[in-house]
Each structure stands twice: as C-alpha cells, then as structure tokens.
Design an enzyme around this catalytic site. Structure first.
Site, short mmCIF file in Angstrom:
data_model
loop_
_atom_site.label_atom_id
_atom_site.label_comp_id
_atom_site.label_asym_id
_atom_site.label_seq_id
_atom_site.Cartn_x
_atom_site.Cartn_y
_atom_site.Cartn_z
CE LYS A 88 7.98 17.14 -14.68
NZ LYS A 88 8.01 15.81 -15.26
CD GLU A 125 -1.28 16.88 -16.89
OE1 GLU A 125 -0.52 15.99 -16.47
OE2 GLU A 125 -1.57 17.04 -18.08
CG HIS A 136 5.22 16.68 -24.96
ND1 HIS A 136 6.14 17.69 -24.82
CD2 HIS A 136 5.83 15.55 -24.50
CE1 HIS A 136 7.24 17.20 -24.28
NE2 HIS A 136 7.08 15.92 -24.07
CG ASN A 186 0.82 18.01 -23.26
OD1 ASN A 186 1.57 17.04 -23.31
ND2 ASN A 186 -0.34 18.06 -23.88
NE ARG A 237 2.89 17.12 -13.68
CZ ARG A 237 3.43 16.31 -12.78
NH1 ARG A 237 3.02 16.34 -11.53
NH2 ARG A 237 4.37 15.46 -13.12
CG HIS A 274 2.50 12.50 -27.28
ND1 HIS A 274 1.82 13.16 -26.27
CD2 HIS A 274 3.67 12.11 -26.74
CE1 HIS A 274 2.56 13.15 -25.16
NE2 HIS A 274 3.69 12.51 -25.42
NE ARG A 306 -4.10 -1.99 1.77
CZ ARG A 306 -3.99 -3.17 2.36
NH1 ARG A 306 -3.02 -3.40 3.21
NH2 ARG A 306 -4.86 -4.12 2.09
CD GLU A 356 10.66 16.33 -22.78
OE1 GLU A 356 9.96 17.34 -22.52
OE2 GLU A 356 10.22 15.33 -23.39
CE LYS A 365 1.56 13.90 -15.06
NZ LYS A 365 1.37 14.24 -16.50
CG HIS A 414 9.69 11.70 -26.16
ND1 HIS A 414 8.35 11.82 -26.45
CD2 HIS A 414 9.93 12.55 -25.13
CE1 HIS A 414 7.80 12.70 -25.63
NE2 HIS A 414 8.73 13.17 -24.81
N1 NAD Z 1 6.98 10.48 -15.14
C1 NAD Z 1 7.19 11.51 -15.93
O1 NAD Z 1 6.85 12.65 -15.60
C2 NAD Z 1 7.88 11.29 -17.23
C3 NAD Z 1 8.30 12.39 -17.98
C4 NAD Z 1 8.98 12.17 -19.15
C5 NAD Z 1 9.21 10.87 -19.60
N2 NAD Z 1 8.79 9.81 -18.86
C6 NAD Z 1 9.04 8.43 -19.31
O2 NAD Z 1 10.44 8.23 -19.40
C7 NAD Z 1 10.68 7.17 -20.32
C8 NAD Z 1 11.85 7.53 -21.20
O3 NAD Z 1 12.98 7.75 -20.38
P1 NAD Z 1 14.47 7.43 -20.92
O4 NAD Z 1 14.65 8.05 -22.25
O5 NAD Z 1 15.39 7.74 -19.83
O6 NAD Z 1 14.35 5.85 -21.21
P2 NAD Z 1 15.11 4.60 -20.59
O7 NAD Z 1 14.94 4.52 -19.13
O8 NAD Z 1 14.68 3.42 -21.40
O9 NAD Z 1 16.64 4.91 -20.91
C9 NAD Z 1 17.04 4.97 -22.26
C10 NAD Z 1 18.18 3.98 -22.54
O10 NAD Z 1 19.37 4.50 -21.95
C11 NAD Z 1 19.97 3.51 -21.12
N3 NAD Z 1 20.65 4.24 -20.05
C12 NAD Z 1 20.07 5.04 -19.11
N4 NAD Z 1 21.02 5.60 -18.35
C13 NAD Z 1 22.20 5.17 -18.82
C14 NAD Z 1 23.55 5.42 -18.47
N5 NAD Z 1 23.88 6.29 -17.51
N6 NAD Z 1 24.50 4.78 -19.16
C15 NAD Z 1 24.20 3.94 -20.17
N7 NAD Z 1 22.96 3.68 -20.57
C16 NAD Z 1 21.97 4.29 -19.90
C17 NAD Z 1 18.86 2.62 -20.68
O11 NAD Z 1 19.35 1.34 -20.34
C18 NAD Z 1 17.97 2.60 -21.92
O12 NAD Z 1 18.44 1.65 -22.84
C19 NAD Z 1 9.39 6.97 -21.10
O13 NAD Z 1 8.80 5.76 -20.68
C20 NAD Z 1 8.54 8.15 -20.69
O14 NAD Z 1 7.16 7.85 -20.69
C21 NAD Z 1 8.13 10.01 -17.69
ZN ZN Z 2 8.47 14.58 -23.29
#
Ligand code: NAD
Ligand code: ZN
Length: 331
Positions: A189, A199, A210, A207, A203, A214, A83, A147, A105, A226
């Site tokens: 942020k 949001e 975006h 977007n 917030r 998207h 929980r 971003e 989030k 992305h």
């Molecule tokens: N919660 C939120 O507010 C929010 C906001 C933006 C994006 N997101 C989410 O974030 C995700 C994308 O994040 P991302 O681009 O970090 O993806 P990810 O976590 O898949 O990382 C991208 C790649 O980089 C590699 N990697 C990460 N750090 C590394 C490092 N230091 N050295 C070597 N390799 C490394 C990972 O293994 C992966 O293959 C999406 O799912 C998106 O929806 C969430």
């Molecule tokens: Zn984004």
C-alpha cells in the site's frame, strides 16, 4: 501530545501508550464512543474543542490510537487544527494497520455517504505494535484480512500463497504469524500511495474489489461487514475481468480458492438480488461521469490499465452476468 482513541481502545491501551511517551508532556487523552457512527463532523468538533480547552498548541502532536475510524477522524482533526498539526497513527485493528493508517487519507462521513469530507494529511509515523492487536475481536479480523488479499491481487501473487499458508496464525492474530504478512501489505500500500499520493492514477488500483463491495454493503443496508463485502467483491470483479478477456479463468479460480481457504466468502449473500447490487454500483463516489469504474486484475499480482487509467468502465450486462455466476456457483 494529545492521544485520541475511541472509548473501547482507550480503556484497553491508552495507559500503555501514555507510558511509552517518555518525557513528552501528555496534555489530554480524548475519547469518543466506538464505531463508525462516531466518524462525523460533530465528533470532530467535540475533539477540537477539547484540544483547544486543554491548550494543545502548534508545537503539539496528535496520536491517533485505534482502528480506522480513529485514524481517519484524528488525522482529519490534525489536518485542520490550528491550520494543521502533525499526527502519528498507532493502529490497533488489523484493518487500520494494513490499510486505513497508511497513505494519509483522513476524513469523516456525512448522512449521505461515507468519507465525503476529508483531506490528505500524512502522519509523521505509523507505529504498529502487534501486541495491541491481540485484544481485537475475532470478527474484526476479516476486515483486515480481505484487504491483505487485495494487496496480493494488486501486486504480489506469491504473497497470496503466503497468506493461505499462514491463515490459522494470522486469523488468531499471533504476532509471529502476523509480522511478515503485515509488513508486506504495508509495503504494497505504501508503495502505491507514494507513487500517487492524491489518487490521480495508480492509487485507483487500491479500489480493486471495492466497486462491488460498496454496492453489497449498501444493498444489505451495511449488514454485510466491509471485509466480507470486499472478499465477495474481489471474487465478482475477478469474474468480470474474465468475462472481459482480461484475466485467465485459472487465475480467477486460484483467487477464489485462496479466499475460501482464508475463510472468506466468494459471493454476495443469497438474499441480495444481483440486479439490486448492480443498481447500487451506479452511485459509487469513485465513479466519473456518472459511470462506476472497476480496478481489475489482468493476472494475480498485476492490474489492468485502460486508456483512461486503472479505472475501467464495464457494461452493465457483464457485471450482472458475473454477479449471477458467483451466486449460482458459490452461495
Ligand atoms: N483512510 C483510509 O485510507 C482508509 C482505508 C480503509 C478504511 N478506512 C476507514 O476505516 C474505518 C474502519 O476501520 P476499523 O474496521 O478499524 O473500524 P473501527 O476503528 O471502528 O474499529 C473496529 C472496532 O474494533 C474496536 N477495536 C479496534 N482496535 C481494537 C483492539 N486492539 N482491541 C479491541 N477492540 C478494538 C473498535 O473499538 C471498534 O469497535 C472505516 O471508517 C473506513 O472508512 C480508511
Ligand atoms: Zn476497503
């Protein structure tokens, strides 16, 4: 403490974080295959089962070590495990450091859409160690950089110039070049989500860029990454804002020059038809009453607010014209 990391990040950095725990007992380092394909309910279950097996209790804390996939997934695990247990984010990708790890989030994808299942569960702390970013593949940098430009568009025009000035060092992930901009992005942020954690209103400015981004990702079957989609989206949406008389064309052009200076695109790829991108905006989940909403700048550093908040409705013909304009001018 339980550490959750994808396999790539676990092999590169888990030992360093384990060593930094001091006296806190480490129960488990749980890993999963890297990539968006792991951000699922099935992976969440596997992580939960392993944590139960290892005996993580209510006095435990989950450390999410990795990119945005890991912070979203491990944060979501923390929000429902027994929980709810506390968690900390240790972002290792630029995108996670400036965006995904900030704001509470959490969630996973489903076959029908991204981030459809999740919760708001703020981490106890977000610990950003610039040295951990040094191993990030260069093609991942654009995702964070776009971003960061978005943050400048939302809140701070001078920051946009700083990004352009520091572009080479930032792109090379040099800690000295990265520290100040990263701090500024986190501040922007964090300030927005602090004022509107769930949001309801402000917030929505996050977007920016975006709705089009998207749609580009979707139209390209996620071939366009992305960050590149967000960059194109910021440019197209600035064009939309101009057409609506909200934004000066000089400001739009300043933004496009900055994006280009950062090595980022200002138009969608040529092989994506504007009419298809437009059609793909229709199902964006941030839309209300079935119509997509746009968060548009009224100047660099300031977002436009309409009668119903920061999500503005825009005529299809305006969106189409803005898409066509960027394609004919820049692609
Ligand atoms: N919660 C939120 O507010 C929010 C906001 C933006 C994006 N997101 C989410 O974030 C995700 C994308 O994040 P991302 O681009 O970090 O993806 P990810 O976590 O898949 O990382 C991208 C790649 O980089 C590699 N990697 C990460 N750090 C590394 C490092 N230091 N050295 C070597 N390799 C490394 C990972 O293994 C992966 O293959 C999406 O799912 C998106 O929806 C969430
Ligand atoms: Zn984004």
């Amino acid at each position: 403490v339980a550490i959750v990391a994808d396999e790539t990040v676990a092999s590169l950095h888990a030992a360093r974080v384990e060593a930094a725990l001091g006296g806190a007992p480490l129960l488990a380092t749980v890993s999963f295959p890297a990539g968006e394909k792991s951000k699922t309910r099935a992976t969440k279950e596997r992580i939960e089962d392993e944590l139960v097996e290892r005996g993580l209790g209510r006095d435990g804390v989950i450390v999410a070590l990795g990119g945005g996939v890991t912070t979203d997934l491990a944060g979501f695990v923390a929000s429902t495990y027994l929980r709810g247990v506390p968690w900390m984010a240790v972002p290792t990708s630029l995108l996670a450091a400036v965006d995904a790890a900030i704001g509470g989030k959490t969630g996973v994808d489903t076959p029908l859409g991204k981030n459809l299942i999740g919760s708001f569960h703020r981490p106890l702390a977000v610990l950003i160690d610039l040295d951990l970013l040094s191993t990030l593949p260069r093609e991942e940098v654009d995702n964070g950089l776009a971003e960061m430009v978005k943050h400048a568009v939302i809140a701070d025009a001078a920051y946009l110039e700083e990004l352009v000035q520091g572009a080479d060092g930032i792109r090379a992930l040099e800690p000295e070049a990265l520290e100040a901009p990263l701090r500024r992005s986190v501040e922007i942020k964090a300030a927005v989500v602090h004022r509107d954690p769930e949001e309801q209103d402000e917030r929505q400015v996050l977007n920016c860029g975006h709705t089009i981004a998207h749609a580009i990702e979707k139209t390209s079957s996620f071939r366009v990454r992305h960050g590149l989609a967000v960059s194109s989206g910021l440019s197209v949406e600035a064009g939309i804002a101009c057409r609506l008389g909200i934004l000066d064309s000089e400001e739009r052009d300043r933004l496009r020059t900055a994006l280009t200076g950062l090595g980022l695109p200002v138009a969608p790829p040529r092989d994506l038809a504007p009419s298809e991108i437009l059609a793909a905006t229709a199902v964006d989940k941030k839309g209300r009453k079935g119509r997509p909403r746009y968060a548009l700048p009224e100047a660099l550093g300031r977002m436009a607010r309409g009668p119903e908040g920061y999500g503005l409705e825009v005529e299809d013909s305006v969106v189409l014209a803005a898409l066509e304009e960027t394609l004919s001018c820049f692609a």
